[in-house]
Write a protein that holds these residues in place. Structure first.
Motif, PDB file in Angstrom:
ATOM      1  N   UNK A  65       0.832  -1.197   0.000  1.00 20.49           N
ATOM      2  CA  UNK A  65       0.000   0.000   0.000  1.00 20.49           C
ATOM      3  C   UNK A  65       0.870   1.251   0.000  1.00 20.49           C
ATOM      4  N   UNK A  66       0.355   2.318  -0.598  1.00 25.35           N
ATOM      5  CA  UNK A  66       1.012   3.623  -0.558  1.00 25.35           C
ATOM      6  C   UNK A  66      -0.043   4.670  -0.247  1.00 25.35           C
ATOM      7  N   UNK A  67       0.373   5.708   0.484  1.00 23.63           N
ATOM      8  CA  UNK A  67      -0.582   6.740   0.907  1.00 23.63           C
ATOM      9  C   UNK A  67       0.179   8.033   1.178  1.00 23.63           C
ATOM     10  N   UNK A  68      -0.461   9.143   0.945  1.00 20.49           N
ATOM     11  CA  UNK A  68       0.155  10.456   1.171  1.00 20.49           C
ATOM     12  C   UNK A  68      -0.084  10.899   2.615  1.00 20.49           C
ATOM     13  N   UNK A  69       0.974  11.415   3.243  1.00 23.00           N
ATOM     14  CA  UNK A  69       0.857  11.903   4.618  1.00 23.00           C
ATOM     15  C   UNK A  69       1.899  13.003   4.823  1.00 23.00           C
ATOM     16  N   UNK A  70       2.278  13.216   6.092  1.00 26.66           N
ATOM     17  CA  UNK A  70       3.232  14.265   6.451  1.00 26.66           C
ATOM     18  C   UNK A  70       3.840  13.904   7.805  1.00 26.66           C
ATOM     19  N   UNK A  71       4.934  14.561   8.216  1.00 22.57           N
ATOM     20  CA  UNK A  71       5.566  14.203   9.498  1.00 22.57           C
ATOM     21  C   UNK A  71       4.651  14.367  10.701  1.00 22.57           C
ATOM     22  N   UNK A  72       3.751  15.360  10.653  1.00 19.51           N
ATOM     23  CA  UNK A  72       2.794  15.529  11.734  1.00 19.51           C
ATOM     24  C   UNK A  72       1.389  15.535  11.144  1.00 19.51           C
ATOM     25  N   UNK A  73       0.406  15.326  11.978  1.00 20.26           N
ATOM     26  CA  UNK A  73      -0.976  15.245  11.508  1.00 20.26           C
ATOM     27  C   UNK A  73      -1.428  16.590  10.951  1.00 20.26           C
TER      28      UNK A  73
END
Length: 253
Positions: A110-118
């Motif tokens: 799986x791959x998904x976009x996120x960031x270091x913090x919410x």
């Protein structure tokens, strides 16, 4: 909680979870039209049989509307479980179903976009790391491409070249907004804030990305919604009129 899968047969009558219940609303119409075409490409939209935001949307990464190179992976567009459902296992249920389905399809992971913090409109990195996701790639100013490989030998996915300049957009005066119909909200709020800018004689250009090819070549890791000002990235979070008013005031506009 039982899960409901959106299909071509039930798409018209099923609620799409994003706090929108009126099928005549422009946001619902744009999202359902987008979904109708994506279902034929293998997109899955699963939602809980509860009232509120509780769903996961994913598709083969080759068909993702994002500048990612992740052939053989499943790309998760959105995993959203409202805070009032916290601690009830709904996120786990949705993610586990995505994992099961992806394994059956022979996917690498799986791959998904996120960031270091919410951050709003991005998946919670703390939850994803708890579930075994790791950083595959990064793009400025704060985007992370997280992945969960099913095989330790699988090559990690990565952002496409256009996404790597994510903090620097097109050389243009004023605002430039990129958006797609993957999320329903821009259908309403993109024209509203463009109208506000026009009323103040502030340069504003909307770039509505209407094909997957356009989205995969966008100058941002998050073509769903990305706003630039004078060539610099401002935000990926969908702005209401009130929030855009604040942004204009902060810039003396």
């Amino acid at each position: 909680m039982d899960l409901v899968k959106i299909t071509p047969e039930n798409l018209a009558q099923e609620h799409i979870c994003c706090a929108l219940s009126n099928n005549a609303d422009c946001q619902v119409l744009s999202k359902k039209a987008w979904l109708k075409e994506r279902l034929a490409e293998g997109l899955v939209f699963l939602k809980g049989d509860v009232r509120g935001k509780c769903f996961i949307e994913y598709l083969p990464a080759e068909f993702a509307w994002a500048p990612v190179e992740a052939d053989g992976y499943t790309f998760i567009d959105c995993l959203w479980v409202a805070g009032r459902f916290a601690g009830q296992g709904h996120s786990n249920l949705l993610l586990e179903e995505c994992i099961r389905d992806s394994r059956e399809r022979g996917k690498k992971g799986l791959a998904i976009l996120s960031s270091p913090k919410k951050r709003g409109f991005l998946s919670d990195p703390n939850y994803l790391r708890h579930k075994g996701f790791a950083v595959a790639d990064t793009a400025p100013p704060y985007f992370e491409l997280l992945y969960l490989p099913f095989d330790g030998q699988a090559e990690p996915p990565r952002f496409g070249p256009s996404a790597k300049g994510g903090a620097q957009g097109p050389a243009a005066d004023g605002f430039v907004l990129y958006y797609t119909n993957q999320c329903p909200f821009p259908a309403k709020y993109a024209p509203l804030i463009e109208g506000m800018a026009r009323d103040r004689a502030v340069p504003f250009r909307s770039v509505h990305l209407t094909t997957r090819e356009q989205a995969r070549q966008a100058p941002t890791p998050f073509p769903t919604y990305s706003l630039f000002y004078n060539g610099a990235f401002v935000t990926h979070e969908i702005l209401s009129e009130k929030k855009f008013e604040k942004l204009l005031l902060e810039r003396g506009l």
